[in-house]
Design an enzyme around this catalytic site. Structure first.
Site, PDB file in Angstrom:
ATOM      1  N   CYS A  76      45.627 106.215  18.929  1.00 10.87           N
ATOM      2  CA  CYS A  76      46.584 107.292  18.744  1.00 10.87           C
ATOM      3  C   CYS A  76      47.916 106.962  19.420  1.00 10.87           C
ATOM      4  O   CYS A  76      48.581 106.021  19.028  1.00 10.87           O
ATOM      5  CB  CYS A  76      45.995 108.621  19.207  1.00 10.87           C
ATOM      6  SG  CYS A  76      46.899 110.070  18.584  1.00 10.87           S
ATOM      7  N   HIS A 193      41.410 108.864  15.751  1.00  7.34           N
ATOM      8  CA  HIS A 193      40.566 108.807  16.940  1.00  7.34           C
ATOM      9  C   HIS A 193      39.161 108.356  16.551  1.00  7.34           C
ATOM     10  O   HIS A 193      38.361 109.177  16.082  1.00  7.34           O
ATOM     11  CB  HIS A 193      40.489 110.190  17.595  1.00  7.34           C
ATOM     12  CG  HIS A 193      41.738 110.602  18.290  1.00  7.34           C
ATOM     13  ND1 HIS A 193      41.981 110.329  19.621  1.00  7.34           N
ATOM     14  CD2 HIS A 193      42.831 111.260  17.836  1.00  7.34           C
ATOM     15  CE1 HIS A 193      43.163 110.807  19.964  1.00  7.34           C
ATOM     16  NE2 HIS A 193      43.704 111.381  18.897  1.00  7.34           N
ATOM     17  N   GLU A 195      36.743 107.765  18.456  1.00  2.93           N
ATOM     18  CA  GLU A 195      35.777 108.429  19.330  1.00  2.93           C
ATOM     19  C   GLU A 195      35.471 109.852  18.874  1.00  2.93           C
ATOM     20  O   GLU A 195      34.523 110.474  19.360  1.00  2.93           O
ATOM     21  CB  GLU A 195      36.286 108.433  20.779  1.00  2.93           C
ATOM     22  CG  GLU A 195      37.361 109.451  21.101  1.00  2.93           C
ATOM     23  CD  GLU A 195      38.768 109.047  20.699  1.00  2.93           C
ATOM     24  OE1 GLU A 195      39.715 109.746  21.104  1.00  2.93           O
ATOM     25  OE2 GLU A 195      38.922 108.045  19.976  1.00  2.93           O
TER      26      GLU A 195
END
Length: 211
Positions: A76, A193, A195
């Site tokens: 990001c 993202h 994650e």
């Protein structure tokens, strides 16, 4: 060991949780020696790119990051400050690893800014990058991209890198196509993202750890 760079500008816990789910050892650090010795390095980031770059410069880690030879992943805003520059916050010169400029997404009644939520990535350069192994995408406008959830990832951003020679994946928001992922030598980065991107993101992180 994965070193997560702590420069007061990242949603660090979500990255830590993702690595824990993968059974990966990690350390949260801003120590140059620890970062240099790590097998992999992650540069996360949320918020304003100008502030993020200022925070990173205070750590003295910019020249350290530029000289790293192990795989490095920017996420990001971490990706954005690895580009040449960003127009956020009045304009700021960034690390300059990727040959991309960071621009604000244009306002569009059909595509709100910030760009928040799940979106499809495409045009994966599988020949250049192992980051997307097992995801199996064709181009964003190919027949293969018409179904399935194995190409959707989670975005939260108002600014994004332009298309460039380092682009290895793209995304379209409204009428704007931008770089969803970049690669230059041992440096990788995603605007989304991983994650927070479910099984697809887990695959991408696992691929990065396996590089």
């Amino acid at each position: 060991m994965v070193a997560i760079i702590d420069y007061n500008c990242g949603n660090l816990r979500s990255v830590e949780n993702a690595l824990e789910r993968l059974g990966c050892q990690y350390v949260l650090t801003r120590d140059a020696a620890t970062i240099k010795a790590a097998d992999k390095v992650i540069l996360p980031g949320v918020g304003n790119a100008a502030e993020a770059m200022a925070n990173l410069q205070k750590t003295g880690l910019v020249p350290v990051i530029k000289k790293l030879r192990q795989p490095v992943l920017g996420i990001c805003v971490g990706m954005q400050i690895m580009c040449r520059d960003s127009e956020e916050g009045g304009g700021v010169e960034c690390i300059g690893i990727f040959d991309a400029h960071v621009r604000r997404l244009p306002d569009n009644p059909q595509a709100k800014v910030p760009h928040v939520g799940w979106n499809e990535i495409g045009n994966l350069n599988l020949g250049k990058c192992k980051l997307f192994n097992g995801i199996g995408l064709g181009g964003a406008d190919s027949a293969a991209s018409s179904a399935g959830t194995d190409r959707y990832v989670y975005f939260v951003h108002s600014y994004c890198p332009t298309l460039c020679q380092d682009t290895i994946a793209t995304c379209v928001h409204g009428k704007t196509m931008f770089s969803a992922a970049l690669k230059y030598e041992n440096f990788y980065a995603t605007q989304f993202h991983p994650e927070k991107s479910g099984a697809v993101g887990e695959t991408i992180l696992r691929n990065f750890i396996s590089l």
